[in-house]
Write a protein that holds these residues in place. Sequence first.
Motif, mmCIF file in Angstrom:
data_model
loop_
_atom_site.group_PDB
_atom_site.id
_atom_site.type_symbol
_atom_site.label_atom_id
_atom_site.label_comp_id
_atom_site.label_asym_id
_atom_site.label_seq_id
_atom_site.Cartn_x
_atom_site.Cartn_y
_atom_site.Cartn_z
ATOM 1 N N LYS A 19 -127.382 75.617 3.100
ATOM 2 C CA LYS A 19 -128.263 76.569 4.164
ATOM 3 C C LYS A 19 -128.704 76.042 5.296
ATOM 4 O O LYS A 19 -128.554 74.479 5.569
ATOM 5 C CB LYS A 19 -129.820 76.502 3.852
ATOM 6 N N LEU A 20 -128.645 76.775 6.272
ATOM 7 C CA LEU A 20 -128.668 76.401 7.483
ATOM 8 C C LEU A 20 -130.480 76.426 7.992
ATOM 9 O O LEU A 20 -131.782 76.557 7.284
ATOM 10 C CB LEU A 20 -129.125 78.094 8.895
ATOM 11 N N GLU A 21 -130.585 74.726 8.707
ATOM 12 C CA GLU A 21 -132.055 74.705 8.898
ATOM 13 C C GLU A 21 -132.867 73.707 10.236
ATOM 14 O O GLU A 21 -131.455 73.214 10.571
ATOM 15 C CB GLU A 21 -132.574 73.240 8.149
ATOM 16 N N LEU A 59 -122.292 83.352 11.382
ATOM 17 C CA LEU A 59 -122.953 82.528 11.941
ATOM 18 C C LEU A 59 -124.460 83.024 12.394
ATOM 19 O O LEU A 59 -125.191 82.990 11.285
ATOM 20 C CB LEU A 59 -122.420 81.835 12.598
ATOM 21 N N ALA A 60 -124.475 84.478 13.218
ATOM 22 C CA ALA A 60 -125.772 85.050 13.469
ATOM 23 C C ALA A 60 -126.202 85.915 11.980
ATOM 24 O O ALA A 60 -127.106 85.723 12.466
ATOM 25 C CB ALA A 60 -124.704 86.991 14.416
ATOM 26 N N PHE A 76 -132.102 85.897 15.236
ATOM 27 C CA PHE A 76 -131.489 85.261 17.049
ATOM 28 C C PHE A 76 -133.398 84.441 17.414
ATOM 29 O O PHE A 76 -133.041 83.523 17.513
ATOM 30 C CB PHE A 76 -131.153 85.732 17.788
ATOM 31 N N GLU A 77 -133.778 85.347 17.933
ATOM 32 C CA GLU A 77 -135.203 85.636 19.180
ATOM 33 C C GLU A 77 -136.129 84.391 18.191
ATOM 34 O O GLU A 77 -136.586 83.247 18.023
ATOM 35 C CB GLU A 77 -135.959 86.405 18.952
ATOM 36 N N ASP A 78 -136.081 84.484 16.132
ATOM 37 C CA ASP A 78 -137.356 83.964 15.664
ATOM 38 C C ASP A 78 -135.877 82.680 15.410
ATOM 39 O O ASP A 78 -136.911 80.908 15.492
ATOM 40 C CB ASP A 78 -136.836 84.010 14.004
ATOM 41 N N ASP A 88 -129.926 85.618 10.854
ATOM 42 C CA ASP A 88 -130.841 86.630 10.298
ATOM 43 C C ASP A 88 -131.430 85.882 9.286
ATOM 44 O O ASP A 88 -133.022 86.214 8.626
ATOM 45 C CB ASP A 88 -129.847 87.231 10.432
ATOM 46 N N ALA A 89 -130.725 85.695 8.097
ATOM 47 C CA ALA A 89 -130.964 85.243 6.707
ATOM 48 C C ALA A 89 -132.053 84.528 6.513
ATOM 49 O O ALA A 89 -132.724 84.255 5.922
ATOM 50 C CB ALA A 89 -129.750 85.439 5.971
#
Length: 201
Positions: free
Chosen positions: A139-141, A99-100, A110-112, A104-105
């Motif tokens: 994809k993550l969103e 997940l990390a 993580f901060e973003d 990042d991708a």
Amino acid sequence: MAIILPELPYAYDALEPYIDEETMHLHHDKHHQTYVNNVNAALEKHPEIGEDLESLLADVESIPADIRQAVINNGGGHLNHALFWELMTPEQTAPSAELAAAIDATFGSFEDFKAAFKAAATTRFGSGWAWLVVNKEGKLEVTSTANQDTPISEGKTPILGLDVWEHAYYVKYRNVRPDYIKAFFSVINWNKVNELFAAAK
Ligand SMILES: [Fe+2]
């Protein structure tokens, strides 16, 4: 059969000082219970459609018109809250390596990601939810929904969600939603998020 209010997976005071005991009682025992009562009352009118809320809300046009909005509001309210309780824990947890890497991708860091999630939670006007979802492309969103609308109705799988209705924070944080959002990051159950991410991929 009817939908029942799930018990909290921890004590009402377990998330102190981030989420206070009084809020947890009101939020779980009163607000969530009301969604459960109201969705059951709606579903009783159409026993032929069953009680699988995830399937019904994934295709809202399949819900009979006379109960559609009631199921969207209260069925969504039930699903969202049942998930929300599980997404918090007093224990220290962390995103999985998988997940990390995806965070990042997608977001850069993580901060973003955190900044994007906080912005979604802060700028959702009125009542609603901020979400981290896996979209149709896998994809993550980061997104947000109004009222009790669930990302499931948009074909997205929620893996992290934050209730930003005033009932979720007004007792402790009054009108200062950003402080509540910040506190939420101290009680996220990343083990649950990791599990939902792995299942959604
Ligand atoms: Fe809520």
